[in-house]
Design an enzyme around this catalytic site. Structure first.
Site, PDB file in Angstrom:
ATOM      1  N   TYR A  33       0.833  -1.205   0.000  1.00  0.00           N
ATOM      2  CA  TYR A  33       0.000   0.000   0.000  1.00  0.00           C
ATOM      3  C   TYR A  33       0.860   1.244   0.000  1.00  0.00           C
ATOM      4  O   TYR A  33       2.072   1.192   0.218  1.00  0.00           O
ATOM      5  CB  TYR A  33      -0.959   0.005   1.197  1.00  0.00           C
ATOM      6  CG  TYR A  33      -0.328   0.326   2.536  1.00  0.00           C
ATOM      7  CD1 TYR A  33       0.477  -0.603   3.185  1.00  0.00           C
ATOM      8  CD2 TYR A  33      -0.521   1.558   3.143  1.00  0.00           C
ATOM      9  CE1 TYR A  33       1.050  -0.309   4.418  1.00  0.00           C
ATOM     10  CE2 TYR A  33       0.048   1.863   4.382  1.00  0.00           C
ATOM     11  CZ  TYR A  33       0.827   0.929   5.012  1.00  0.00           C
ATOM     12  OH  TYR A  33       1.403   1.214   6.214  1.00  0.00           O
ATOM     13  N   GLU A 180      11.889   2.452  14.329  1.00  0.00           N
ATOM     14  CA  GLU A 180      11.002   3.528  13.864  1.00  0.00           C
ATOM     15  C   GLU A 180       9.736   3.454  14.693  1.00  0.00           C
ATOM     16  O   GLU A 180       9.616   2.633  15.599  1.00  0.00           O
ATOM     17  CB  GLU A 180      10.699   3.362  12.363  1.00  0.00           C
ATOM     18  CG  GLU A 180      10.032   2.039  12.029  1.00  0.00           C
ATOM     19  CD  GLU A 180       9.811   1.821  10.537  1.00  0.00           C
ATOM     20  OE1 GLU A 180       9.643   2.799   9.804  1.00  0.00           O
ATOM     21  OE2 GLU A 180       9.792   0.640  10.135  1.00  0.00           O
ATOM     22  N   LEU A 205      10.926   1.308   7.246  1.00  0.00           N
ATOM     23  CA  LEU A 205      10.324   1.790   6.016  1.00  0.00           C
ATOM     24  C   LEU A 205      10.986   3.122   5.662  1.00  0.00           C
ATOM     25  O   LEU A 205      11.082   4.008   6.521  1.00  0.00           O
ATOM     26  CB  LEU A 205       8.813   1.995   6.201  1.00  0.00           C
ATOM     27  CG  LEU A 205       8.127   2.455   4.915  1.00  0.00           C
ATOM     28  CD1 LEU A 205       7.965   1.288   3.946  1.00  0.00           C
ATOM     29  CD2 LEU A 205       6.785   3.093   5.189  1.00  0.00           C
TER      30      LEU A 205
END
Ligand code: PDD
Length: 283
Positions: A33, A180, A205
């Site tokens: 996505y 993260e 990411l």
């Protein structure tokens, strides 16, 4: 106004929109996505989002649902049909519909769903006072660089944050280094005044916001150490912040109940936020 979704070639009422029960996204989380910001009716950093989508699809050997040009048109249409001025586009590509069986189906046809909705940016109170984060073990897989729809660890982390009355959960790897946030990248200004965010690898990411902030820093002459920082370093930091498509740049003033710096958003945050807002509003 009724909302419209794009589902596999058609614009349909959001209320009625659905996919097949054997879509591999539904059964296996076999998909990827993107979340793209819409600012004043314009898509923000569309090409970097497309580049990341390509990398995610390639890594999983999922076929492109359509050309980049066509995808741009469909995204644009979805934004316009929903009259979104400030908000987000959600785009999901899965390996399509097939009888449930683990291997890739022989002739997969990628499925594409796009939605768009208005979303308010972080409130003035958040920007003025900052937010709290809590930390948790990073229990995710070895390919966090892929923007996979398989988000169970992220969901559990965010739920933990919500239940702790925190804005975000920072994930800590087995070496005690912050990877993260559950849906954002993490930054600190360490005790020596160096701005730090973790380097790109399969462990995080590569955020589009992270990258835009890094570019803005380079242009502004702000040095950034792209290096992992430990939870201990974060607890001793002068400042901390998170970046993402939906948060932009948000100041963190408390980590696990421990005050960051003087407990108020600091000057480096103010500068980064100003630079990013200028990037969002180029005119
Ligand atoms: N999340 N890290 C993770 C695990 C994320 O899920 C996200 C984004 C980011 C920041 O990436 P970007 O700057 O490209 O938004 C970092 C989106 C917003 C989401 O899942 O809703």
């Amino acid at each position: 106004m009724s909302r419209i979704a794009y589902v596999n070639g058609q614009y349909v009422s959001h209320r009625m929109a659905g996919v097949h029960i054997e879509d591999r996204g539904y059964q296996f989380a076999d998909g990827v996505y993107e979340v793209i910001a819409v600012r004043d009716g314009e898509l923000v950093d569309l090409d970097p989002h497309f580049d990341r989508l390509d990398r995610s699809l390639d890594a999983l050997e999922i076929a492109q649902p359509m050309t980049r040009g066509a995808l741009g048109v469909v995204i644009d249409q979805t934004v316009r049909r929903n009259r979104v001025r400030d908000g987000i586009v959600y785009l999901q590509v899965t390996r399509g519909v097939a009888p449930r069986s683990h291997p890739f189906p022989p002739d997969p046809e990628s499925a594409l769903v796009i939605t768009a909705r208005a979303m308010a940016p972080p409130s003035a109170a958040i920007i003025e006072h900052g937010v709290r984060v809590v930390t948790m073990a990073d229990i995710r897989w070895g390919r966090c660089d892929i923007k996979s729809i398989a988000l169970l660890p992220n969901i559990l982390a965010k739920q933990n944050a919500v239940e702790s009355d925190a804005y975000e959960a920072w994930l800590i790897d087995e070496n005690g280094i912050v990877t993260e946030g559950s849906s954002s990248n993490a930054w600190i200004v360490n005790a020596d005044g160096a701005l730090m965010t973790r380097d790109l690898s399969k462990s995080i990411l590569g955020g589009i916001t992270r990258s835009a902030v890094l570019d803005a820093c380079a242009e502004d002459g702000i040095e950034v150490l792209q290096n992992g920082f430990s939870l201990a370093q974060a607890l001793n930091a002068r400042e901390a912040m998170v970046t993402s498509t939906t948060s932009f740049v948000v100041p963190v003033v408390d980590i696990d109940g421990s005050q960051v710096g003087d407990g108020r958003p600091g000057p480096v945050f103010q500068r980064l936020r100003a630079l990013y807002m200028a990037h969002l509003n180029p005119r």
